[in-house]
Design a protein around this motif. Structure first.
Motif, short mmCIF file in Angstrom:
data_model
loop_
_atom_site.label_atom_id
_atom_site.label_comp_id
_atom_site.label_asym_id
_atom_site.label_seq_id
_atom_site.Cartn_x
_atom_site.Cartn_y
_atom_site.Cartn_z
N GLN A 287 0.84 -1.19 0.00
CA GLN A 287 0.00 0.00 0.00
C GLN A 287 0.88 1.24 0.00
OE1 GLN A 287 -3.53 0.01 -0.14
NE2 GLN A 287 -3.01 2.10 -0.74
N LYS A 291 -1.47 4.92 -4.08
CA LYS A 291 -1.84 3.76 -4.89
C LYS A 291 -1.35 2.51 -4.21
CE LYS A 291 0.47 5.17 -8.49
NZ LYS A 291 1.11 5.18 -9.84
N GLN A 292 -1.79 1.36 -4.72
CA GLN A 292 -1.28 0.10 -4.20
C GLN A 292 -0.57 -0.65 -5.33
OE1 GLN A 292 -4.29 -2.47 -2.56
NE2 GLN A 292 -5.72 -2.15 -4.24
N TYR A 312 1.71 -2.23 -24.15
CA TYR A 312 0.59 -2.62 -23.31
C TYR A 312 0.37 -4.12 -23.40
CZ TYR A 312 -4.18 -3.39 -21.72
OH TYR A 312 -5.29 -3.87 -21.07
N GLN A 325 -10.06 -4.30 -7.86
CA GLN A 325 -9.29 -3.21 -7.26
C GLN A 325 -8.23 -2.77 -8.27
OE1 GLN A 325 -7.81 -3.78 -3.29
NE2 GLN A 325 -9.55 -5.07 -2.67
N THR A 326 -7.61 -1.63 -8.01
CA THR A 326 -6.66 -1.06 -8.96
C THR A 326 -5.25 -1.12 -8.39
OG1 THR A 326 -8.35 0.43 -9.80
CG2 THR A 326 -6.08 0.98 -10.32
N TYR A 327 -4.31 -1.58 -9.23
CA TYR A 327 -2.93 -1.78 -8.82
C TYR A 327 -1.97 -1.29 -9.89
CZ TYR A 327 -5.23 -5.40 -5.94
OH TYR A 327 -6.05 -6.09 -5.08
N ASP A 328 -0.78 -0.92 -9.46
CA ASP A 328 0.37 -0.90 -10.37
C ASP A 328 1.02 -2.28 -10.25
OD1 ASP A 328 -0.20 1.73 -10.89
OD2 ASP A 328 1.80 2.48 -10.36
N LYS A 342 0.39 0.22 -15.14
CA LYS A 342 -0.03 1.17 -14.10
C LYS A 342 -1.55 1.29 -14.11
CE LYS A 342 4.21 3.91 -13.98
NZ LYS A 342 4.81 5.26 -14.04
N SER A 343 -2.10 1.43 -12.92
CA SER A 343 -3.55 1.58 -12.74
C SER A 343 -4.30 0.44 -13.44
CB SER A 343 -4.03 2.94 -13.25
OG SER A 343 -3.40 3.99 -12.54
N VAL A 344 -3.89 -0.77 -13.12
CA VAL A 344 -4.47 -1.96 -13.72
C VAL A 344 -5.61 -2.46 -12.83
CG1 VAL A 344 -4.03 -4.33 -14.46
CG2 VAL A 344 -2.25 -2.59 -14.72
N ASP A 345 -6.77 -2.69 -13.43
CA ASP A 345 -7.91 -3.23 -12.69
C ASP A 345 -7.79 -4.75 -12.64
OD1 ASP A 345 -9.00 -0.74 -12.24
OD2 ASP A 345 -10.27 -0.81 -14.04
#
Length: 385
Positions: A287, A291-292, A312, A325-328, A342-345
């Protein structure tokens, strides 16, 4: 099993590793043969540089494709996989003497020659071996492609090929040499091309060049248009197959082949990209302030495309059906560029979850390295599991 992945079997395998869906690979090859087979004189070669996994190569060889090589090592790999020498073409701007000798010894279909200096060396080495080298000239058509700047190859500023203005003179030089035989022209404008207009522009350029040569009574037996057809990286599940029909139909409609001419293609990414996934395991969920991060055990050493090209790849958590949830998604390599997305669901991710990085069958395993003294990833096909 989630989707097409045998997740339970994956749990037994050390990550990271590459997984190749051979049912999809065979479906892709069947589509290529079906669409190309509609047109007389179309001959498809597989570009070994995209993926040289021996089991993948063997399946492609069994489908009847030829091989497009850019090194002596690739020639050896495709020979070992069973490709006949008469279906091997060899390109590349920097062919070394041992590689040329290997091609001559194996009596490959042709060398795609990229400079006068290279032509002279091939002629010399062929003479020393008592051989005649079949050669095609790679012409730089100065045709731009709508793709990433690092994978365009057909512009005048690129290192590849012979300038159009020199085409006639180099052919005449080859025809005067004792140990080479001119058999064709080779072109390649880039990779990951989805706009058929780019291939149409190449057809128009080749038509003009053929007319120019005919005025000089120069006969061309083979036209090689390279590859370049792209895949849908965003929707590998909805669009697992490239549009082979539109691709081959574009050339059939617009390229004016002469009687008896053979048209050669060199598809790589379009053959293998969608059947391959990089399977990696989540090490930690961290965390951050804003972002996480999902930190996985694969890194840019295993799949360099995102770091190298900012490419991509769709990323999926194949262990979880929990809420999104959204992660890098990042790797363990000591480089800031070691980021897969980045900002991957993703479905909510925990330590130990398996993550699939999709459309990684092309330029994935083959470009892996041992940076940070890491192990090289292994590749598995469906039948291994």
């Amino acid at each position: 099993m989630k989707g097409k992945f045998p997740v339970d079997r994956f749990q037994e395998i050390e990550t990271p590793f590459y997984y190749y869906d051979t049912a999809l690979l065979r479906e892709t090859l069947q589509s290529i043969n079906h669409e190309a087979g509609k047109h007389e004189g179309f001959c498809v070669h597989y570009a070994i540089k995209a993926n040289a996994n021996p089991k993948v190569l063997n399946i492609i060889c069994q489908a009847g494709l030829g091989a497009d090589c850019v090194s002596g090592g690739e020639i050896q790999a495709c020979i070992e996989a069973g490709f006949p020498s008469r279906k091997i073409v060899y390109a590349g701007v920097g062919k070394s003497d041992w590689e040329i000798r290997l091609g001559l010894k194996r009596e490959i279909f042709c060398f795609n020659v990229e400079s006068i200096a290279e032509l002279e060396v091939i002629n010399q080495l062929a003479g020393e071996m008592g051989k005649t080298a079949r050669i095609a000239f790679r012409i730089n058509p100065d045709v731009g492609a709508h793709t990433h700047a690092k994978i365009t190859t057909g512009l005048a500023e690129n290192k590849f090929g012979i300038a159009m203005r020199d085409m006639e003179s180099v052919i005449e030089q080859a025809q005067a040499m004792q140990h080479v035989k001119f058999v064709g022209l080779h072109f390649h404008i880039g990779s990951q091309i989805l706009n058929m207009g780019d291939f149409a522009a190449l057809c128009n350029r080749i038509n003009d060049l053929q007319k120019q040569l005919e005025r000089k009574k120069i006969v061309v037996e083979n036209i090689n248009v390279g590859g370049g057809l792209g895949v849908d990286y965003e929707h590998p599940n909805r669009v697992p197959l490239p549009d082979f029909k539109a691709y081959f139909d574009t050339y059939a409609r617009l390229l004016r082949l002469r009687p008896g001419q053979t048209l050669h293609f060199e598809l790589g990414r379009a053959v293998v990209a969608q059947c391959g996934s990089l399977i990696t395991r989540t090490l930690y969920v961290k965390q951050g302030t804003a972002k996480q991060f999902a930190i996985v055990d694969a890194g840019m050493t295993d799949l360099i495309r995102p770091a190298l090209y900012q490419a991509y790849h769709k990323i999926e958590n194949i262990s979880s059906d929990d809420a999104i949830q959204t992660y890098d998604v990042v790797g363990p390599i000591c480089e800031s560029s070691d980021v897969f997305g980045k900002s991957v669901d993703l479905n909510a991710t925990r330590r130990g979850d398996l993550i699939a990085i999709r459309s990684a069958g092309a330029y994935g395993e083959i470009m892996a390295s041992r940076y940070n003294c890491r192990k090289m990833p292994l590749g598995y096909i469906t039948e291994d599991l």
